[in-house]
Structure formats: structure tokens, C-alpha cells
Enzyme design. Structure first.
Site, short mmCIF file in Angstrom:
data_model
loop_
_atom_site.label_atom_id
_atom_site.label_comp_id
_atom_site.label_asym_id
_atom_site.label_seq_id
_atom_site.Cartn_x
_atom_site.Cartn_y
_atom_site.Cartn_z
N GLU A 75 -34.52 -24.59 98.48
CA GLU A 75 -33.30 -23.75 98.86
C GLU A 75 -32.17 -24.25 99.40
O GLU A 75 -32.46 -24.87 100.46
CB GLU A 75 -34.13 -22.65 99.85
CG GLU A 75 -33.20 -21.68 100.48
CD GLU A 75 -32.29 -20.88 99.39
OE1 GLU A 75 -31.03 -20.74 99.55
OE2 GLU A 75 -33.10 -20.29 98.57
N GLN A 83 -30.32 -8.71 103.29
CA GLN A 83 -29.51 -8.18 102.25
C GLN A 83 -29.49 -6.53 102.19
O GLN A 83 -28.49 -5.99 102.37
CB GLN A 83 -29.30 -8.60 101.03
CG GLN A 83 -29.02 -10.16 100.70
CD GLN A 83 -29.40 -10.64 99.52
OE1 GLN A 83 -28.71 -10.17 98.40
NE2 GLN A 83 -30.15 -11.63 99.22
N VAL A 118 -32.62 -26.21 92.41
CA VAL A 118 -33.17 -26.74 91.14
C VAL A 118 -32.21 -26.53 89.79
O VAL A 118 -31.62 -25.35 89.84
CB VAL A 118 -34.62 -26.11 90.61
CG1 VAL A 118 -35.07 -26.38 89.17
CG2 VAL A 118 -35.46 -26.32 91.65
N CYS A 202 -30.90 -3.55 94.07
CA CYS A 202 -30.70 -2.51 95.05
C CYS A 202 -29.77 -1.26 94.17
O CYS A 202 -28.55 -1.20 94.56
CB CYS A 202 -30.34 -2.59 96.36
SG CYS A 202 -30.30 -1.15 97.28
N ASP A 337 -36.05 -10.36 92.11
CA ASP A 337 -35.11 -10.18 91.17
C ASP A 337 -34.86 -11.00 89.79
O ASP A 337 -34.27 -10.22 88.94
CB ASP A 337 -33.54 -10.09 91.89
CG ASP A 337 -33.68 -9.05 93.33
OD1 ASP A 337 -34.43 -8.29 93.19
OD2 ASP A 337 -32.71 -9.37 93.78
N LYS A 345 -34.89 -3.67 91.55
CA LYS A 345 -34.83 -4.92 91.96
C LYS A 345 -34.59 -4.75 93.48
O LYS A 345 -33.48 -4.62 93.94
CB LYS A 345 -34.04 -5.86 91.50
CG LYS A 345 -34.56 -6.18 89.86
CD LYS A 345 -33.37 -7.26 89.25
CE LYS A 345 -33.80 -7.38 87.42
NZ LYS A 345 -34.90 -8.03 87.28
N THR A 346 -35.62 -4.56 94.35
CA THR A 346 -35.27 -4.50 95.50
C THR A 346 -36.50 -5.11 96.62
O THR A 346 -37.41 -5.83 96.09
CB THR A 346 -35.51 -3.05 95.96
OG1 THR A 346 -37.06 -2.73 95.74
CG2 THR A 346 -34.88 -1.91 95.11
N ALA A 347 -35.84 -5.36 98.08
CA ALA A 347 -36.84 -6.06 98.80
C ALA A 347 -38.20 -5.30 98.94
O ALA A 347 -39.17 -5.80 98.89
CB ALA A 347 -36.30 -6.12 100.45
N ALA A 348 -38.18 -3.95 98.72
CA ALA A 348 -39.22 -3.22 98.91
C ALA A 348 -40.33 -3.55 97.53
O ALA A 348 -41.83 -3.62 97.72
CB ALA A 348 -39.06 -1.78 98.84
N CYS A 380 -35.94 3.14 97.21
CA CYS A 380 -34.41 2.81 97.64
C CYS A 380 -34.25 3.95 98.50
O CYS A 380 -34.26 5.26 98.26
CB CYS A 380 -33.81 3.19 96.34
SG CYS A 380 -32.15 3.14 96.34
#
Length: 451
Positions: A75, A83, A118, A202, A337, A345-348, A380
Site C-alpha cells: 500500500e 471515504q 504493485v 458509492c 471495488d 461498490k460500497t464499504a458496506a 447506500c
């Protein structure tokens, strides 16, 4: 001439300790960043590419169990952002400093943090290569690289974000700082909010800020002088009909103009004009003058993945939608994502994926077949203003996966509390630590065991 040096830390010291790595037991390796330096090669049980939400969660699951030096997280960024809070920052509800912490503070002490990125994947030989030229061999690979923000794909947008205070974007940690001032400063004219013609993270975020800004205009007594426009590339306002219907009603009642199949292609900030391609007649464009412009940029998988044997023709990592195991390489998993799992595409979504990958990767490491299935769960929280939220929760093929035994398609204050106050704590204290696997258990509990 002295060469520049890059530090790679094995994070075995306390996050409190800043000044004396040697005294605190930190293992520090120095490598010259000069092209002439000898390339390094190291072998790990697990290499995790991407140290965001998904990568940090899985690292916290496996590194303490496998022990020191068995898991590597690649990373490049020193700062880890929550976010989903960017919308709240743009609306002036939260402060920017509440959105982030140091990457070292979300990764476990037992993992090796390789502060690089990478640049090439060789899954046939179980290795990845970093920008610095180091080769990392692995037994198992997790790819969780997120999405790439392509502001450069819209003509004139990067210049507008630098030079025009009326142009902003909640999707970037720096550009989000412009959003609330732009909302405060506009006095009349068109306030335009856009949704791009690409996959996005999101998908509700572009219209959340539209509703919050409109609410701000009303409270400030200037709403009658501002024409609020939501220009989306989609043919619908939201992809799930259960939630699209109340959102359409909100736009109608609050006089928000919704222009569908409009894709932003150019920003001429010197003349305050935004140009949109009409997707149903793609040779035609239409332009609007703006007094405020909030842009959700085109997005893609990271360019480092493009052309790899890990991705499909759209350059997203190909995974089995149920197990999240790669469709070609059984020792590779994808999360978040950058995969082609057909859900928002969400954190949830990542929260539910954590439990699936944790179980299935463990099984594969034991020589067994993966059995845990991901149902496509995502969420969402649609902030619509007036301290209310429509809590959209759904899964694969539009299935409704609401947690609470109430009508979540209705905007409620209780859901606002969840979004603004509870979810940030859930993220920092549980999700990035690998302890939160989504609300599936509570959904069954509230519905007496019936999912």
C-alpha cells in the site's frame, strides 16, 4: 550525490511510539530507491495488494494468526481515509480531519507493510512486482485495490478543479474541501451535480450531495434563485426500483431537475459551462451554464491491473460472485471495488465480503473447497436532507436485504443517526479490524431467523 531512500517498516511497534524504532523493537529495512539498487525478493504466505478497507480487514484477520512476517500488505499511501464521510464533509456536517488516520494505525503489527505499489502481476508464478522493482512471492494473493479516479478523462476538469472555486468533487480527499464553500458561495444560477458513464463507488453519493446542497439553499433563503440539476448518465435515478420511487418523488416535490442519460464530457470553467453528451443520441452534446458544479469523475480499475491475466475485458478482477475466489487462479481472491462482482461498490459491500473471504481463504489454505457464499449485500444510506436518510440495502439481482423490520424506503431520522454517528465508529472500531462482517446476523435476528 546522495540517493533518495525509501523506508519499508515491519509494523511491530506501538502506534504511540514515534521517535525511537530501535528501542521499541521495530524492524526497519532501508533500501535505496535508486534504479541501480539490487532488487529484493521475498516470500509470504499471503500478499495483500491494497491496504484500504478490504485489505486492512483481511490483514487484521490473518496476520495475527499466521505470525510475524507471514503477511505482506502493499500500500503506497500513508493516510487511510474513511471515504463514506466525504459526503458529510462536503455538506459541512463533518470536519475533514475526522475522515482519516495513518495507514500504520489500521494495519496489524504482525504484517509487513510495503509502502509501494504493485505494477505487475504474475499469477502463473505466484508473484507480484512493485514499482521499486521488488518481487514478492506468495502462496495466496488478495487483490483489493479499489477504483481509480479519472478526472483527466473529462476535458478541462482538472484545470477547473484547480482554478474555479465553483467546481468541486466529493470523491477526492483534496477536492472535497471545495464543496461546502461552493454551496455557501452560490447565490443564483444553475447548481449542477453529475453522475459519470462508468462504474462508480458509492453510486448514491452523486445525488446525496445534490439533496444536501438543495436543503442548504432552502435554509439560507436563496433556493428560489438557484436551479438545482442532477445530470446522470443512467436511465434511472437509482438502480433499485424500491428506492428509486421515493427519490423521484423527492426530486419532484423539491423542484430538482433530473436529466437522465447526460454524461459530462467537458468543463469550460473560463466561461462557466459544462458540456454533456446525450447518450441516447451520442453524436449530440448539450451545454449548461453553471454557478456551481459538483462532479463525480469517471472511474475504472487501477491501471496496474489492465491487461493482467487476473482481469476480464473491462479490466476488473474476475471472481466467482459467490465465493470471491478468482475464476482461474484458486489461490487468488478479490475484494471490494476492483472486482467484477455484480453489486454496488460500497464499504458496506466490503463488510459482508470480509466474512466470506476470511472463511473461504481459510478453507483453501487447508486444502478444502470454499463454501461460504456472498449474497451481493451492499448498502447506500441516501441522505436526502432535513436530517433524514433512506437506508437502501440490497444484494444480487436487486434483491432487498434490509436489516430492520421497518420500511427503509422511507426517509427517517433514525437512519440519519446511523449514517452520521454510528457508522463511522463501526468502520474504525470494527470493519478495518476485520471484526464486522455485515448485518446479516441482525437481519435474521430481527426477522426471527428468516433472511
Amino acid at each position: 550525490m546522495a540517493c533518495t531512500r525509501t523506508v519499508f517498516l515491519r509494523l511491530s511497534c506501538s502506534v504511540r511510539d514515534k521517535w525511537s524504532p530501535k528501542a521499541l523493537g521495530c524492524q526497519v529495512a532501508w533500501f535505496s530507491s535508486s534504479p541501480a539498487r539490487e532488487q529484493q525478493e521475498k516470500k509470504y504466505d499471503i500478499v495483500i495488494v491494497g491496504g484500504g478497507c478490504a485489505g486492512s480487514a483481511i490483514a487484521n484477520k490473518f496476520a495475527p494468526y499466521l505470525g510475524q512476517g507471514k503477511v505482506a500488505v502493499v500500500e503506497p499511501h500513508e493516510t487511510h481515509y474513511y471515504q463514506p464521510m466525504f459526503t458529510l464533509v462536503g455538506a459541512g456536517i463533518k470536519d475533514h480531519k475526522q475522515t482519516h488516520t495513518q495507514t500504520k494505525d489500521v494495519l496489524p503489527d504482525e504484517c509487513d507493510w510495503i509502502k509501494d505499489k504493485v505494477t505487475s502481476f504474475d499469477p502463473n508464478n505466484n508473484s507480484v512486482t512493485t514499482a521499486g522493482g521488488d518481487k514478492l512471492k506468495y502462496d495466496y494473493l488478495l487483490v483489493s485495490m479499489g477504483l481509480q479516479l479519472n478526472y483527466h478523462s473529462v476535458k478541462g476538469l482538472e484545470e477547473a478543479l484547480k482554478e474555479d472555486p465553483a467546481v468541486c468533487s466529493n470523491y477526492h480527499w483534496q477536492h472535497v474541501k471545495k464543496t461546502h464553500p461552493a454551496i455557501e458561495n452560490i447565490q443564483s444560477g444553475n447548481a449542477i451535480f453529475t453522475f459519470p458513464n462508468t462504474p462508480v463507488k458509492c453510486a448514491g453519493a452523486p445525488q446525496k450531495i445534490c439533496y444536501l446542497a438543495e436543503n442548504n439553499f432552502s435554509k439560507a433563503g436563496k433556493r428560489d434563485r438557484i436551479n438545482v440539476m442532477y445530470n446522470t448518465s443512467l436511465p434511472v435515478i437509482f438502480g433499485i426500483p424500491r428506492y428509486a420511487a421515493p427519490l423521484e418523488e423527492i426530486c419532484k416535490n423539491r423542484n430538482i431537475t433530473v436529466n437522465k442519460r447526460h454524461n459530462l464530457v467537458e468543463v469550460d470553467h473560463k466561461n462557466n459551462r459544462a458540456v454533456f453528451q446525450l447518450l441516447d443520441t451520442p453524436t449530440e452534446n448539450v451545454s449548461f451554464e453553471y454557478s456551481m458544479l459538483h462532479v463525480s469523475p469517471p472511474m475504472s480499475s487501477p491501471k496496474e491491473l489492465w491487461g493482467s491475466s487476473l482481469v476480464d475485458e473491462t479490466n476488473f478482477v474476475t471472481v466467482n460472485r459467490d465465493t470471491l475466489q478468482h475464476t482461474k487462479y484458486p489461490n487468488v481472491f478479490g475484494m471490494g471495488d476492483c472486482t467484477n462482482a455484480p453489486t454496488a461498490k460500497t464499504a458496506a459491500a466490503i463488510s459482508a465480503q470480509v466474512g466470506v473471504v476470511n472463511k473461504n481463504l481459510s478453507l483453501v489454505m487447508d486444502g478444502k473447497q470454499p463454501t461460504r457464499k456472498y449474497d451481493g449485500y451492499t448498502s447506500c444510506p441516501l441522505l436526502v436532507g432535513n436530517h433524514k436518510v433512506i437506508m437502501a440495502e440490497f444484494g444480487y439481482d436487486g434483491s432487498i436485504l434490509e436489516t430492520f423490520p421497518i420500511n427503509q424506503a422511507k426517509a427517517m431520522r433514525s437512519m440519519y443517526f446511523m449514517k452520521v454517528h454510528f457508522m463511522p465508529q463501526l468502520y474504525w472500531q470494527m470493519l478495518v479490524k476485520g471484526l464486522w462482517h455485515g448485518p446479516g446476523f441482525f437481519r435474521k435476528l430481527f426477522r426471527f431467523g428468516v433472511a
